[in-house]
Design an enzyme around this catalytic site. Structure first.
Site: not given
Ligand code: F6P
Length: 549
Positions: A272-273, A513, A216, A210, A389, A358
């Protein structure tokens, strides 16, 4: 408007529930069922294809009425309407919360800041569909002219979990000739394992972020580009045919080197979620095709409409949200188990963890005051029957209150051989048996009647009274998956509204972060990082020594 000046726990609707809870102490589900032969029927709600049985909960008509009064006092339906109208209910980020617009019909009018967003939503969906079709038919080729056979989604959190979960859930609907993989972890092993057996000439990377600033994802995307260019002789023009971006941030996408013509846009009013039915669903759409993707959206919309219009007594997300409040706030339940009896839902609980934890893992209210009540539960679980199990022992005979959702389907998928399809009855027998055992248990007298020696009676007694919701549908189709997810989305909304928290921000992930960025030079260069505590300093030193630095 709700009376947020009075703390939730001081409101009459809350104290009435406390009194009710005290009076209900000792009530057993056995008694509740014995007293009402129609209980199962009365406490079942049908929403679209979802048959939702909540009769195995520690509630009576009075409990449900009191919980609905709490919801009314918390103005849940008022907030719901504000969300659907596009008001900026995400107050800490000053944003509208309009994921429901992502599945609105083309002729709907939904405004954010006075502008109808529906035409843009459908324009992006159409662009995604055209691209997905090109990949699926082979019209879109790689740099060397080879057909795309592999799609690798690179994203994390909401830019990974939704499409990854749905890809697993809908595998029988996917183009089996395509290899679709999901890379999220900044651990280089993730990307390594995802691409080690792929031909770069046949591989499309879908970079999903987003913000397009998530470390990452950007780090993995850069590594993916290196892998691709190394494999294709270093011609930077190859990127245009092998990389597309899903983002709200055109500037950063261009900066990364992806042509914005190959960018699929979404908007800051999509959390995002809550984003996987936006452009973030592109990898899934390539896998299942645009028509199936639209069926998925139809499923979401069906539950949106239900949540918007169903009366409180029959409103499934409201009911499920209230049941969670009942256990979390009045029975000291700390967690909530989601136990799908479907191998295809293997990632469903992980997806719900982000959606729920979240959203509702908050300890200050909308006004920034510390909350004096429990908020979101720990969500956990794995598909049945594996969990039986492993950890079900604790649910059956441990000391904790763990409400659980049991999810199952009447039909196995068509692809299974007759022998494997026959196993489905055994799978579902386990679901029904668990719901029964958890609710009704086994009394000491029943244990004795089996001839068990007295010293083992206590060990073999099942107290029961463990609450479950059972959700059944005929089969796991794209629409049913959409219905299920929207059900949980709105359940989470209801709970956040009652707890008076902002379910749409996630400031809690920021500190980690920032600190990771600060600590990294200590690991790589041995830099003196100001403010490192003694424990972390020592761990960093040990790490460097073990790394041979
Ligand atoms: O973990 C924090 C967060 O902002 C989430 O809410 C989001 O889904 C994720 O990082 C990834 O963010 P982006 O889509 O901006 O890479």
């Amino acid at each position: 408007m709700p009376d947020n000046a009075t703390p939730l726990t001081h409101r009459p609707e809350w104290t009435a529930l406390e009194d009710h809870r005290a009076k209900a102490e000792g009530t057993h589900l056995r008694d509740l069922f014995a007293a009402d032969p129609d209980r199962a029927e009365r406490y079942t709600v049908q929403v679209g294809d979802l048959h939702i049985d909540y009769s195995k909960h520690l509630v009576t008509d009075e409990t449900l009425a009191l919980l609905r009064e709490l919801a009314a006092a918390a103005y849940v339906f008022g907030l719901r309407d504000a969300m659907f109208r596009g008001e900026r209910i995400n107050t800490t980020e000053d944003r509208a919360v309009l994921h429901t617009a992502l599945r609105a019909p083309a002729d709907a009018v939904i405004e954010a800041d006075g502008e109808n967003v529906v035409p843009e939503v459908h324009a992006v969906l159409d662009k995604m569909a055209a691209f997905a079709d090109k990949v699926r038919t082979g019209e879109w080729t790689g740099h060397t002219g080879k057909r795309i056979r592999n799609v690798v989604n690179v994203g994390i959190g909401g830019s990974d979990l939704g499409p990854a979960m749905a890809y697993e859930a809908l595998r029988p609907y996917t183009a089996r000739e395509l290899t679709v993989r999901f890379v999220s972890n900044v651990d280089g092993a993730d990307l390594h394992e995802a691409v080690r057996d792929l031909d770069p000439a046949e591989t499309l990377f879908v970079i999903a972020s987003k913000t397009f600033t998530t470390i990452e994802t950007i780090t993995n995307a850069q590594a993916a580009r290196t892998w691709l260019l190394d494999g294709l002789g270093g011609d930077a023009d190859a990127v245009a045919k092998h990389f597309v971006a899903l983002s709200t941030n055109a500037e950063k996408v261009a900066e990364f080197g992806i042509d914005t013509a190959n960018m699929f846009e979404f908007w800051d009013w999509v959390g995002g979620r809550y984003s996987f039915d936006s452009a973030i669903g592109l990898s899934l759409m390539i896998a299942i095709g645009p028509d199936r993707f639209r069926e998925l959206l139809d499923g979401f919309r069906l539950v949106d409409d239900h949540f918007r219009t169903a009366p409180a007594e029959a409103n499934a997300p409201l009911l499920l949200g209230l049941l969670g409040v009942w256990y979390g706030n009045f029975h000291d339940a700390q967690s909530h188990a989601v136990l799908p009896y479907s191998h295809y839902l293997s990632k469903f609980t992980a997806y719900l963890q982000q959606l729920d934890m979240e959203s509702n893992g908050k300890s200050v209210d909308r006004e920034g005051r510390p909350v004096q009540w429990q908020t979101g539960p720990v969500v956990w679980g794995t598909p049945g029957t594996n969990g039986q199990h492993a950890y079900y022992q604790l649910i059956h005979q441990g000391t904790k209150v763990i409400p659980a959702d049991l999810i199952g389907f009447a039909k196995p998928v068509d692809e299974l051989s007759p022998q494997l399809a026959d196993q489905h009855d055994l799978l579902m027998a386990n679901l029904f048996a668990q719901g029964q055992a958890l609710a009704f248990g086994k009394t000491p007298d029943e244990v004795r009647a089996e001839g068990v020696t007295e010293e083992l009676v206590a060990h073999k007694t099942f107290q029961g009274n463990h609450p479950t919701t059972t959700i059944l549908a005929k089969e796991l189709t794209p629409s049913v998956l959409g219905q299920l997810i929207a059900l949980y989305e709105h359940k989470v909304f209801v709970q956040g509204a009652i707890w008076n928290i902002d379910s749409f921000d996630q400031w809690g992930v920021e500190l980690g972060k920032v600190l990771a960025k600060r600590v990294e030079p200590a690991l790589t260069e041995g830099a003196e990082v100001p403010g490192l505590d003694a424990s972390t300093r020592s761990l960093v030193d040990t790490y460097r020594a073990l790394r041979g630095r």
